[in-house]
Scaffold this active site. Sequence first.
Site, PDB file in Angstrom:
ATOM      1  N   HIS A  27       8.832  -0.451   5.279  1.00 22.74           N
ATOM      2  CA  HIS A  27       8.418  -0.435   6.680  1.00 22.74           C
ATOM      3  C   HIS A  27       8.203  -1.853   7.180  1.00 22.74           C
ATOM      4  CE1 HIS A  27       4.799  -0.111   4.160  1.00 22.74           C
ATOM      5  NE2 HIS A  27       4.188  -0.831   5.072  1.00 22.74           N
ATOM      6  N   GLU A  44       0.824  -1.210   0.000  1.00 22.11           N
ATOM      7  CA  GLU A  44       0.000   0.000   0.000  1.00 22.11           C
ATOM      8  C   GLU A  44       0.861   1.266   0.000  1.00 22.11           C
ATOM      9  OE1 GLU A  44      -3.027  -0.033   3.142  1.00 22.11           O
ATOM     10  OE2 GLU A  44      -2.827   2.136   3.264  1.00 22.11           O
TER      11      GLU A  44
HETATM   12  P1  AMP Z   1       1.438  -1.993   3.498  1.00 21.89           P
HETATM   13  O1  AMP Z   1       2.124  -0.984   2.579  1.00 21.89           O
HETATM   14  O2  AMP Z   1       0.635  -3.003   2.737  1.00 21.89           O
HETATM   15  O3  AMP Z   1       2.397  -2.610   4.482  1.00 21.89           O
HETATM   16  O4  AMP Z   1       0.350  -1.181   4.352  1.00 21.89           O
HETATM   17  C1  AMP Z   1       0.610   0.134   4.796  1.00 21.89           C
HETATM   18  C2  AMP Z   1       0.138   0.303   6.222  1.00 21.89           C
HETATM   19  O5  AMP Z   1       0.310   1.685   6.539  1.00 21.89           O
HETATM   20  C3  AMP Z   1      -1.340  -0.037   6.450  1.00 21.89           C
HETATM   21  O6  AMP Z   1      -1.437  -0.950   7.534  1.00 21.89           O
HETATM   22  C4  AMP Z   1      -1.969   1.315   6.783  1.00 21.89           C
HETATM   23  O7  AMP Z   1      -2.997   1.225   7.752  1.00 21.89           O
HETATM   24  C5  AMP Z   1      -0.795   2.118   7.294  1.00 21.89           C
HETATM   25  N1  AMP Z   1      -0.909   3.558   7.085  1.00 21.89           N
HETATM   26  C6  AMP Z   1      -1.202   4.192   5.929  1.00 21.89           C
HETATM   27  N2  AMP Z   1      -1.227   5.532   6.122  1.00 21.89           N
HETATM   28  C7  AMP Z   1      -0.943   5.735   7.422  1.00 21.89           C
HETATM   29  C8  AMP Z   1      -0.815   6.894   8.253  1.00 21.89           C
HETATM   30  N3  AMP Z   1      -0.987   8.123   7.762  1.00 21.89           N
HETATM   31  N4  AMP Z   1      -0.514   6.726   9.562  1.00 21.89           N
HETATM   32  C9  AMP Z   1      -0.336   5.491  10.075  1.00 21.89           C
HETATM   33  N5  AMP Z   1      -0.434   4.355   9.339  1.00 21.89           N
HETATM   34  C10 AMP Z   1      -0.747   4.471   8.044  1.00 21.89           C
END
Ligand code: AMP
Length: 131
Positions: free
Chosen positions: A92, A87
């Site tokens: 991370h 996503e």
């Molecule tokens: P992934 O890239 O599939 O590991 O997912 C990205 C993660 O980042 C997801 O669990 C989202 O809930 C989280 N996420 C996205 N935007 C934010 C934000 N502004 N603050 C905290 N977490 C976020």
Amino acid sequence: MTIFSKIIAGEIPSYKCAEDEKHYAFLDINPVAKGHTLVVPKREVDYLFDLTDEELAALTVFAKRVAAAIKTAYPCRKVGMAVLGLEVNHAHIHLIPLQSEGDMDFRKDKLQLPAEEMQAIADNIHKAFCQ
Ligand code: AMP
């Protein structure tokens, strides 16, 4: 600039749990479990395994310290570690307090916690990290 770089720069708010010179940790806004934390390198790299060996090692050691703080703040059987990155294109690591295998299931409905509770969770982890 990725959304996580904007968070690190303070342009977008976050529930900060820990920070050092090269890394930042904050609560996932859509947690699969209470205390679900994201650990990111400040350097903007999309794919975790495109980090240099040194960067990946340092990120993992930082995540280890954050995991210990999570476990202190939220006693659990273990802290699970996951990498998705489908996503957000900024490398991370997900750290998730585990009581059971299901706590690691990213397909289930996410928790919706009030802002005050999210802040309290982040503060507890941050306090444990600083001890
Ligand atoms: P992934 O890239 O599939 O590991 O997912 C990205 C993660 O980042 C997801 O669990 C989202 O809930 C989280 N996420 C996205 N935007 C934010 C934000 N502004 N603050 C905290 N977490 C976020």
